[in-house]
Design an enzyme around this catalytic site. Structure first.
Site: not given
Length: 106
Positions: A33, A30
Site C-alpha cells: 500500500c 501494508c
C-alpha cells in the site's frame, strides 16, 4: 485535484456524483500500500480533474471493506457514476491503473 482520505461515513457521499473515482483500500502498515502511494500521486497529476482519487484505511472503515468485499491489500476499485466498474487486487504497475482509468473516462 488532490487525493482525499475518507472513511465509511463519507465514502458513499463522494461516490454518488457523476464521474470516475479510483478508491484505494489499504492500511498504513501494508508495505504494498505504501508503494502504491507514489503511483496514485502520479495518476492524480496526470489525470487531474478527470477523476477523483480516494484512499480508505480498512482498519478505520471495516464496513466499507465488508461492503466491497475487500480481502487483500491493496485493492483498487474504479467507480463510474457511483457504480463499481473494476477491481484490481494487489500492487500493479502504474500503466495498468492508467489504462483502466482511461477506459472509463468519457
Amino acid at each position: 485535484m488532490s487525493i482525499m482520505t475518507l472513511n465509511q461515513d463519507n465514502l458513499n457521499q463522494i461516490l454518488t456524483p457523476t464521474g470516475v473515482t479510483l478508491v484505494e483500500f489499504g492500511a498504513p502498515w501494508c508495505p504494498p500500500c505504501k508503494a502504491l502511494l507514489p503511483i496514485l500521486d502520479e495518476l492524480d497529476q496526470e489525470l487531474g480533474s478527470n477523476v477523483s482519487i480516494i484512499k480508505i484505511n480498512v482498519d478505520d472503515s471495516p464496513e466499507s471493506s465488508s461492503q466491497y468485499q475487500i480481502m487483500s491489500l491493496p485493492t483498487v476499485m474504479i467507480f463510474k457514476d457511483g457504480v463499481p466498474q473494476d477491481k484490481l487486487v494487489g500492487l500493479r504497475p502504474k500503466s495498468v491503473y492508467l489504462e483502466k482509468m482511461k477506459q472509463h473516462i468519457s
